[in-house]
Design an enzyme around this catalytic site. Structure first.
Site, mmCIF file in Angstrom:
data_model
loop_
_atom_site.group_PDB
_atom_site.id
_atom_site.type_symbol
_atom_site.label_atom_id
_atom_site.label_comp_id
_atom_site.label_asym_id
_atom_site.label_seq_id
_atom_site.Cartn_x
_atom_site.Cartn_y
_atom_site.Cartn_z
ATOM 1 N N ARG A 58 50.179 -62.817 -32.051
ATOM 2 C CA ARG A 58 51.003 -63.231 -30.902
ATOM 3 C C ARG A 58 50.266 -64.245 -30.035
ATOM 4 O O ARG A 58 50.868 -65.156 -29.483
ATOM 5 C CB ARG A 58 51.387 -62.008 -30.074
ATOM 6 C CG ARG A 58 52.276 -61.065 -30.852
ATOM 7 C CD ARG A 58 52.778 -59.962 -29.997
ATOM 8 N NE ARG A 58 53.581 -60.481 -28.894
ATOM 9 C CZ ARG A 58 53.957 -59.757 -27.854
ATOM 10 N NH1 ARG A 58 53.589 -58.494 -27.765
ATOM 11 N NH2 ARG A 58 54.687 -60.284 -26.897
ATOM 12 N N GLN A 88 57.480 -60.073 -16.626
ATOM 13 C CA GLN A 88 57.121 -59.019 -17.583
ATOM 14 C C GLN A 88 56.451 -59.643 -18.802
ATOM 15 O O GLN A 88 55.980 -58.943 -19.688
ATOM 16 C CB GLN A 88 58.374 -58.267 -18.031
ATOM 17 C CG GLN A 88 59.062 -57.534 -16.900
ATOM 18 C CD GLN A 88 60.474 -57.111 -17.288
ATOM 19 O OE1 GLN A 88 60.684 -56.079 -17.886
ATOM 20 N NE2 GLN A 88 61.446 -57.941 -16.953
ATOM 21 N N HIS A 106 52.973 -56.784 -16.974
ATOM 22 C CA HIS A 106 52.589 -56.122 -18.234
ATOM 23 C C HIS A 106 51.350 -56.736 -18.870
ATOM 24 O O HIS A 106 51.138 -56.580 -20.071
ATOM 25 C CB HIS A 106 53.778 -56.143 -19.212
ATOM 26 C CG HIS A 106 54.941 -55.324 -18.740
ATOM 27 N ND1 HIS A 106 56.231 -55.496 -19.179
ATOM 28 C CD2 HIS A 106 54.992 -54.302 -17.833
ATOM 29 C CE1 HIS A 106 57.025 -54.621 -18.566
ATOM 30 N NE2 HIS A 106 56.301 -53.902 -17.744
ATOM 31 N N GLY A 171 66.504 -63.532 -17.792
ATOM 32 C CA GLY A 171 66.131 -63.186 -19.164
ATOM 33 C C GLY A 171 65.426 -61.862 -19.349
ATOM 34 O O GLY A 171 64.431 -61.789 -20.067
HETATM 35 N N1 APR Z 1 68.231 -67.335 -22.304
HETATM 36 C C1 APR Z 1 68.441 -66.329 -21.398
HETATM 37 N N2 APR Z 1 68.388 -65.038 -21.707
HETATM 38 C C2 APR Z 1 68.094 -64.726 -22.978
HETATM 39 C C3 APR Z 1 67.863 -65.707 -23.982
HETATM 40 C C4 APR Z 1 67.949 -67.067 -23.584
HETATM 41 N N3 APR Z 1 67.756 -68.080 -24.430
HETATM 42 N N4 APR Z 1 67.588 -65.061 -25.138
HETATM 43 C C5 APR Z 1 67.645 -63.758 -24.880
HETATM 44 N N5 APR Z 1 67.945 -63.534 -23.585
HETATM 45 C C6 APR Z 1 68.060 -62.283 -22.856
HETATM 46 C C7 APR Z 1 68.704 -61.135 -23.600
HETATM 47 O O1 APR Z 1 70.130 -61.167 -23.443
HETATM 48 C C8 APR Z 1 68.088 -59.930 -22.891
HETATM 49 O O2 APR Z 1 68.829 -59.559 -21.751
HETATM 50 O O3 APR Z 1 66.758 -61.862 -22.550
HETATM 51 C C9 APR Z 1 66.718 -60.454 -22.451
HETATM 52 C C10 APR Z 1 65.555 -59.989 -23.302
HETATM 53 O O4 APR Z 1 65.422 -58.604 -23.174
HETATM 54 P P1 APR Z 1 64.213 -57.829 -23.845
HETATM 55 O O5 APR Z 1 64.040 -58.326 -25.230
HETATM 56 O O6 APR Z 1 64.469 -56.380 -23.649
HETATM 57 O O7 APR Z 1 62.926 -58.321 -23.009
HETATM 58 P P2 APR Z 1 62.380 -57.809 -21.615
HETATM 59 O O8 APR Z 1 63.486 -57.370 -20.726
HETATM 60 O O9 APR Z 1 61.448 -58.850 -21.126
HETATM 61 O O10 APR Z 1 61.527 -56.546 -22.055
HETATM 62 C C11 APR Z 1 60.837 -55.837 -21.083
HETATM 63 O O11 APR Z 1 59.792 -54.424 -22.704
HETATM 64 O O12 APR Z 1 58.829 -54.243 -24.739
HETATM 65 C C12 APR Z 1 58.587 -54.284 -23.405
HETATM 66 O O13 APR Z 1 56.623 -54.851 -22.290
HETATM 67 C C13 APR Z 1 57.681 -55.412 -23.007
HETATM 68 O O14 APR Z 1 57.795 -56.846 -21.089
HETATM 69 C C14 APR Z 1 58.544 -56.262 -22.123
HETATM 70 C C15 APR Z 1 59.565 -55.269 -21.605
#
Ligand code: APR
Length: 230
Positions: A58, A88, A106, A171
């Site tokens: 990563r 995050q 994080h 996001g």
């Molecule tokens: N533009 C805007 N939003 C987007 C895009 C994009 N191009 N692509 C994806 N998304 C959105 C998705 O719809 C979703 O709501 O981004 C979000 C990603 O969510 P997660 O994958 O759950 O990521 P996140 O919320 O940052 O996760 C939180 O979980 O695994 C742990 O520690 C890790 O910091 C991370 C935490």
């Protein structure tokens, strides 16, 4: 004139258009990996080599990625607002886009720490290897907050959120706590904006404008909407 305080909570979605995969979309990063194995203290005890390999990979991906228009757009808002980013994300794309105030909830992929003392931090650009130790003798591990670990930065983050004049979310699926709970610290009546390609559900969101777009387009629209607060 005193600038209004704009607090922005970001998640993996802001870096998606930089080529870094999100966690919970169908093609997410965890595919092929069990979260338990790579992002918990139990996984680390069971197979530290697997964990190191996962984060070493990563780190390379993040180093290759570039900030996108959403990161750059948030940095540009600093001209008119007192912008505080709470992310995050473990990538450094907000830093490289020019944001000055960034709190990493994080952890950071370019930092490592002793497995004994979480405050013994070092910079790392290449790989962490098994057998690499800190001065206290502890094996070096990524300075990342894993599931089941405490989130030491949550208190300063909550203080930032509580002081917001305007609160923005970009996001994040808002499913991982305590980070997701930060939206509840923003003052109830302060204007809130949420940018996501699929707006997540949050029962306590009040006075919120949803911008259901990819982050690059959504942040451009946000910047237009924020002009009325100048
Ligand atoms: N533009 C805007 N939003 C987007 C895009 C994009 N191009 N692509 C994806 N998304 C959105 C998705 O719809 C979703 O709501 O981004 C979000 C990603 O969510 P997660 O994958 O759950 O990521 P996140 O919320 O940052 O996760 C939180 O979980 O695994 C742990 O520690 C890790 O910091 C991370 C935490």
């Amino acid at each position: 004139m005193v600038k209004k305080k704009l607090v922005v909570l970001t998640g993996a979605g802001i870096s998606a258009e930089s080529g870094l995969k999100t966690f919970r979309d169908s093609d997410g990063l965890w595919e092929g990996y069990d979260i338990e194995d790579v992002a918990t203290p139990r996984g680390w005890r069971k197979n530290p080599q697997l964990v190191l390999d996962f984060y070493n990979y990563r780190r390379k991906e993040v180093a290759k990625a570039q900030p996108n228009a959403a990161h750059v757009g948030l940095a540009a808002l600093q001209d008119d607002f007192d912008v505080k980013i709470i992310t995050q994300n473990i990538d450094d794309l907000h830093e490289r886009a020019g944001s000055k105030s960034i709190l990493h909830l994080h952890g950071e992929i370019f930092k490592m720490r002793s497995e004994i003392d979480e405050e013994r931090l070092y910079d790392i650009r290449d790989d962490i290897k098994l057998g690499d130790t800190a001065e206290d003798g502890g094996q070096l591990r990524p300075a990342i907050v894993w599931f089941e670990e405490a989130v030491p930065m949550i208190e300063p983050a909550a203080e930032l959120a509580a002081a917001a004049d305007i609160f923005v979310v970009v996001g994040t699926s808002l499913v991982v706590y305590p980070a997701a709970g930060l939206v509840n610290y923003a003052p109830r009546h302060c204007p809130k904006f949420i940018v996501d390609k699929k707006i997540p559900y949050n029962s306590s969101f009040y006075n919120v404008t949803s911008i259901e777009k990819p982050a690059t387009e959504g942040v451009a629209e946000l910047r237009e909407l924020l002009k009325k607060f100048l």
